[in-house]
Scaffold this active site. Structure first.
Site, PDB file in Angstrom:
ATOM      1  N   PRO A  35       0.790  -1.222   0.000  1.00 26.54           N
ATOM      2  CA  PRO A  35       0.000   0.000   0.000  1.00 26.54           C
ATOM      3  C   PRO A  35       0.830   1.284   0.000  1.00 26.54           C
ATOM      4  CG  PRO A  35      -0.115  -1.055   2.152  1.00 26.54           C
ATOM      5  CD  PRO A  35       0.575  -2.009   1.224  1.00 26.54           C
ATOM      6  N   ASN A  36       0.314   2.223  -0.752  1.00 22.76           N
ATOM      7  CA  ASN A  36       0.848   3.579  -0.882  1.00 22.76           C
ATOM      8  C   ASN A  36       2.139   3.663  -1.679  1.00 22.76           C
ATOM      9  OD1 ASN A  36      -1.281   4.847   0.636  1.00 22.76           O
ATOM     10  ND2 ASN A  36      -0.368   3.884   2.434  1.00 22.76           N
ATOM     11  N   ARG A  90       5.041  10.884  -2.544  1.00 22.03           N
ATOM     12  CA  ARG A  90       4.624  10.761  -1.147  1.00 22.03           C
ATOM     13  C   ARG A  90       5.817  10.947  -0.214  1.00 22.03           C
ATOM     14  NH1 ARG A  90       4.070   5.254   1.864  1.00 22.03           N
ATOM     15  NH2 ARG A  90       3.371   5.980   3.882  1.00 22.03           N
ATOM     16  N   TYR A 133      10.910   8.979   1.743  1.00 26.32           N
ATOM     17  CA  TYR A 133      10.993   7.943   0.714  1.00 26.32           C
ATOM     18  C   TYR A 133      11.748   8.361  -0.542  1.00 26.32           C
ATOM     19  CZ  TYR A 133       7.432   5.954   3.709  1.00 26.32           C
ATOM     20  OH  TYR A 133       6.746   5.466   4.795  1.00 26.32           O
ATOM     21  N   ASN A 166       8.171  -5.269  -0.635  1.00 26.63           N
ATOM     22  CA  ASN A 166       8.005  -4.127   0.255  1.00 26.63           C
ATOM     23  C   ASN A 166       6.525  -4.097   0.609  1.00 26.63           C
ATOM     24  OD1 ASN A 166       7.695  -1.672   1.547  1.00 26.63           O
ATOM     25  ND2 ASN A 166       9.092  -0.583   0.184  1.00 26.63           N
ATOM     26  N   ALA A 195       3.094  -0.561   5.094  1.00 31.30           N
ATOM     27  CA  ALA A 195       2.571  -0.614   6.469  1.00 31.30           C
ATOM     28  C   ALA A 195       2.040  -1.997   6.843  1.00 31.30           C
ATOM     29  CB  ALA A 195       1.480   0.437   6.653  1.00 31.30           C
ATOM     30  N   HIS A 198       3.870  -4.337   9.379  1.00 33.15           N
ATOM     31  CA  HIS A 198       3.730  -4.223  10.826  1.00 33.15           C
ATOM     32  C   HIS A 198       2.366  -4.675  11.340  1.00 33.15           C
ATOM     33  CE1 HIS A 198       7.167  -1.789   9.844  1.00 33.15           C
ATOM     34  NE2 HIS A 198       6.387  -1.015   9.108  1.00 33.15           N
ATOM     35  N   ASP A 213       1.397 -15.358   6.888  1.00 31.26           N
ATOM     36  CA  ASP A 213       0.940 -16.723   6.619  1.00 31.26           C
ATOM     37  C   ASP A 213       1.093 -17.085   5.151  1.00 31.26           C
ATOM     38  OD1 ASP A 213       0.294 -17.050   9.294  1.00 31.26           O
ATOM     39  OD2 ASP A 213      -1.874 -16.802   8.989  1.00 31.26           O
ATOM     40  N   GLU A 238      12.263  -9.291   2.383  1.00 30.72           N
ATOM     41  CA  GLU A 238      11.562  -8.085   2.815  1.00 30.72           C
ATOM     42  C   GLU A 238      12.461  -6.881   2.577  1.00 30.72           C
ATOM     43  OE1 GLU A 238       9.930  -6.148   7.018  1.00 30.72           O
ATOM     44  OE2 GLU A 238      11.023  -8.045   7.062  1.00 30.72           O
ATOM     45  N   HIS A 250      12.616  -2.351   2.541  1.00 32.29           N
ATOM     46  CA  HIS A 250      12.035  -1.046   2.867  1.00 32.29           C
ATOM     47  C   HIS A 250      13.003   0.036   2.419  1.00 32.29           C
ATOM     48  CE1 HIS A 250       8.904  -2.928   5.227  1.00 32.29           C
ATOM     49  NE2 HIS A 250       9.847  -3.692   5.731  1.00 32.29           N
ATOM     50  N   LEU A 251      12.470   1.099   1.869  1.00 34.19           N
ATOM     51  CA  LEU A 251      13.286   2.228   1.439  1.00 34.19           C
ATOM     52  C   LEU A 251      13.908   2.944   2.631  1.00 34.19           C
ATOM     53  CD1 LEU A 251      10.749   3.520  -1.181  1.00 34.19           C
ATOM     54  CD2 LEU A 251      13.067   2.743  -1.719  1.00 34.19           C
ATOM     55  N   SER A 252      13.089   3.186   3.645  1.00 32.92           N
ATOM     56  CA  SER A 252      13.557   3.924   4.824  1.00 32.92           C
ATOM     57  C   SER A 252      14.084   2.947   5.874  1.00 32.92           C
ATOM     58  CB  SER A 252      12.417   4.756   5.422  1.00 32.92           C
ATOM     59  OG  SER A 252      11.404   3.919   5.949  1.00 32.92           O
ATOM     60  N   ARG A 292      12.433   5.095  12.758  1.00 28.99           N
ATOM     61  CA  ARG A 292      11.123   5.751  12.639  1.00 28.99           C
ATOM     62  C   ARG A 292      10.264   5.431  13.859  1.00 28.99           C
ATOM     63  NH1 ARG A 292       8.712   4.888   6.979  1.00 28.99           N
ATOM     64  NH2 ARG A 292       7.409   6.593   7.749  1.00 28.99           N
ATOM     65  N   ARG A 350       6.853   0.808  13.756  1.00 33.07           N
ATOM     66  CA  ARG A 350       7.528   0.315  12.553  1.00 33.07           C
ATOM     67  C   ARG A 350       8.759  -0.539  12.875  1.00 33.07           C
ATOM     68  NH1 ARG A 350       5.356   3.139   8.050  1.00 33.07           N
ATOM     69  NH2 ARG A 350       4.353   5.089   8.666  1.00 33.07           N
TER      70      ARG A 350
END
Length: 149
Positions: free
Chosen positions: A17-18, A25, A30, A82, A85, A88, A95, A106, A108-110, A115, A119
């Site tokens: 998402p996002n 954004r 990001y 990625n 959200a 978390h 599953d 997995e 993540h950019l940040s 943070r 997170r």
């Protein structure tokens, strides 16, 4: 091609998402790199490899995509994911990852550990091959590297 050589299988780059808003954004968190830019970087870093890209803001679509590729070991080598959200919050994604036959990395950019405290916990990390965070778009490159060696 040598008849004994193993053909390269696809790697799925999966965004949650996002992440369709990358480049617009919260650029201070990001960056300004778009998903299309990231895919171009990945393809340039791994010429000759085949990549598939999928993004959804819907948890069920992400699960369905993991199920679709996760048992297709003839055609898919792994997933760079990625989950945004959902990382978390989603036991359902954890599953789904645990249920499939191909590895998931997995990303993540940040740096999620720099943070908000919520997170700092990943519900998917324990079922992934590994996790990469905090390197901006290079997190995806490192995720692919983990899959291809």
């Amino acid at each position: 091609m040598d008849s004994n050589a193993t053909p390269h299988r696809k790697i799925l780059i999966l965004n949650g998402p996002n992440l369709n808003l990358l480049g617009r954004r919260e650029p201070e968190t990001y960056g300004r790199t778009t998903a299309e830019d990231i895919m171009a970087m990945i393809r340039a870093s791994y010429p000759g490899r085949e990549f598939e890209y999928f993004q959804s803001n819907h948890e069920g679509d992400l699960i369905d995509t993991l199920h679709r590729v996760g048992y297709d070991t003839d055609n898919y080598q792994g997933v760079v994911f990625n989950a945004g959200a959902y990382t978390h919050t989603s036991l359902a994604l954890a599953d789904a990852i645990a249920a499939i036959d191909i590895p998931v990395v997995e990303v993540h950019l940040s740096n999620v550990f720099a943070r908000e405290e919520i997170r700092h916990r990943s519900l998917i990390a324990s079922v992934c091959m590994g996790s990469v965070s905090g390197f901006g778009p290079d997190s995806y490159i490192l995720g692919v590297k983990a899959l291809v060696g």
